[in-house]
Design a protein around this motif. Structure first.
Motif, short mmCIF file in Angstrom:
data_model
loop_
_atom_site.label_atom_id
_atom_site.label_comp_id
_atom_site.label_asym_id
_atom_site.label_seq_id
_atom_site.Cartn_x
_atom_site.Cartn_y
_atom_site.Cartn_z
N VAL A 46 20.22 33.07 38.59
CA VAL A 46 20.10 31.82 39.34
C VAL A 46 19.58 30.78 38.37
CG1 VAL A 46 19.03 30.64 41.29
CG2 VAL A 46 19.61 33.07 41.47
N GLY A 47 20.37 29.74 38.16
CA GLY A 47 19.95 28.68 37.26
C GLY A 47 19.68 27.41 38.02
N CYS A 48 20.69 26.61 38.14
CA CYS A 48 20.54 25.27 38.73
C CYS A 48 20.61 25.26 40.25
CB CYS A 48 21.62 24.35 38.18
SG CYS A 48 23.29 24.79 38.73
N GLU A 49 21.25 26.24 40.85
CA GLU A 49 21.49 26.33 42.29
C GLU A 49 22.32 25.16 42.83
OE1 GLU A 49 18.43 28.40 44.76
OE2 GLU A 49 17.11 27.75 43.12
N HIS A 50 23.08 24.52 41.93
CA HIS A 50 23.96 23.41 42.33
C HIS A 50 25.38 23.60 41.80
CE1 HIS A 50 20.67 21.03 43.91
NE2 HIS A 50 20.00 21.29 42.82
N GLY A 51 25.67 24.77 41.23
CA GLY A 51 27.01 25.03 40.72
C GLY A 51 27.34 24.39 39.40
N ILE A 52 26.34 23.90 38.71
CA ILE A 52 26.58 23.17 37.46
C ILE A 52 26.49 24.08 36.23
CG2 ILE A 52 25.72 21.32 35.96
CD1 ILE A 52 24.81 19.94 38.60
N CYS A 53 25.50 24.98 36.20
CA CYS A 53 25.22 25.72 34.97
C CYS A 53 26.12 26.94 34.75
CB CYS A 53 23.76 26.13 34.90
SG CYS A 53 23.29 27.47 36.00
N GLY A 54 26.58 27.58 35.82
CA GLY A 54 27.45 28.74 35.69
C GLY A 54 26.76 30.06 35.48
N ALA A 55 25.42 30.09 35.48
CA ALA A 55 24.70 31.35 35.27
C ALA A 55 24.98 32.36 36.37
CB ALA A 55 23.19 31.09 35.18
N CYS A 56 25.37 31.88 37.54
CA CYS A 56 25.61 32.75 38.70
C CYS A 56 27.07 33.14 38.85
CB CYS A 56 25.12 32.06 39.97
SG CYS A 56 26.12 30.61 40.39
N THR A 57 27.89 32.90 37.85
CA THR A 57 29.33 33.17 37.97
C THR A 57 29.60 34.66 38.18
OG1 THR A 57 29.83 31.27 36.56
CG2 THR A 57 31.57 32.91 36.83
N VAL A 58 30.39 34.94 39.20
CA VAL A 58 30.88 36.29 39.50
C VAL A 58 32.38 36.17 39.71
CG1 VAL A 58 28.70 37.06 40.56
CG2 VAL A 58 30.48 36.04 42.00
N LEU A 59 33.05 37.29 39.84
CA LEU A 59 34.47 37.26 40.17
C LEU A 59 34.64 37.55 41.65
CD1 LEU A 59 36.09 39.15 37.15
CD2 LEU A 59 35.69 36.70 37.45
N VAL A 60 35.38 36.72 42.32
CA VAL A 60 35.71 36.91 43.73
C VAL A 60 37.23 37.01 43.78
CG1 VAL A 60 35.60 35.94 46.06
CG2 VAL A 60 33.66 35.64 44.49
N ASP A 61 37.71 38.19 44.13
CA ASP A 61 39.15 38.48 44.08
C ASP A 61 39.73 38.14 42.72
OD1 ASP A 61 39.26 39.55 46.64
OD2 ASP A 61 39.69 37.62 47.58
N GLY A 62 38.98 38.47 41.68
CA GLY A 62 39.44 38.32 40.31
C GLY A 62 39.27 36.94 39.70
N ARG A 63 38.80 36.00 40.49
CA ARG A 63 38.66 34.63 39.98
C ARG A 63 37.18 34.25 39.86
NH1 ARG A 63 43.44 31.40 40.21
NH2 ARG A 63 41.91 29.81 39.73
N PRO A 64 36.81 33.57 38.80
CA PRO A 64 35.42 33.15 38.65
C PRO A 64 34.99 32.23 39.80
CG PRO A 64 36.59 32.92 36.57
CD PRO A 64 37.63 33.21 37.63
N ALA A 65 33.78 32.48 40.30
CA ALA A 65 33.22 31.67 41.39
C ALA A 65 31.72 31.53 41.17
CB ALA A 65 33.51 32.32 42.74
#
Length: 165
Positions: A46-65
């Motif tokens: 958990v970084g920015c909690e605003h979707g800006i930093c990308g630290a929380c990126t996971v794959l959802v149905d194969g796509r980064p989210a």
């Protein structure tokens, strides 16, 4: 005055890293909080909690989210992959090895997000050029590496994967 009313909860089923999990959660619980606090998969940061930093990126149905921008309930029925899915019985994946070999990490905070971003991107674009990789990784923030080593690591991994095809 404090709110002491019981909070509404809902039962959801998440498929994370190939395992099915039933969770009783508040409807507004984010996917990142469900992963970290309910499933104890703390590799997703958990970084920015605003979707800006990308630290929380996971794959959802194969796509980064961005897991901080998604409610856990929105992920029901999807295949979710976290950074924990990359290693195989304690062995680093080819992408993780490339990051290590090219010094694509320093403090490591952003690394899980970059790994999952790259994993999803390379699955869609195995023939990606360095310029395309550079453009994609610009969506995540790193304060340590200057991005060049991250680009080199992803490019090297892509080249190795193409040779195996």
């Amino acid at each position: 005055m404090t709110d002491t009313a019981p909070r509404e909860r809902q039962l959801i089923t998440l498929d994370v890293n190939g395992e099915r999990h039933e969770l009783l959660i508040e409807p507004r619980r984010t996917l990142v909080d469900a992963l970290r606090h309910d499933l104890l998969l703390t590799g997703t940061h958990v970084g920015c909690e605003h979707g800006i930093c990308g630290a929380c990126t996971v794959l959802v149905d194969g796509r980064p989210a961005r897991a901080c921008l998604m409610f856990a309930a929105q992920a029901e029925g999807a295949q979710i992959r976290t950074v924990e899915s990359l290693d195989d019985e304690g062995e680093l994946s080819d992408l993780q090895r490339a990051f290590t070999e090219h010094h694509g990490l320093q403090c490591g905070f952003c690394t899980p997000g970059f790994l999952m971003l790259a994993e999803g991107f390379l699955a869609e674009r195995p023939e990606a050029t360095k310029e395309e990789i550079r453009e994609v990784v610009a969506s995540n923030l790193c304060r340590c590496t200057g991005y060049q080593t991250i680009v080199e690591a992803i490019d090297d991994c892509a080249a190795r994967r193409r040779k195996e095809m």
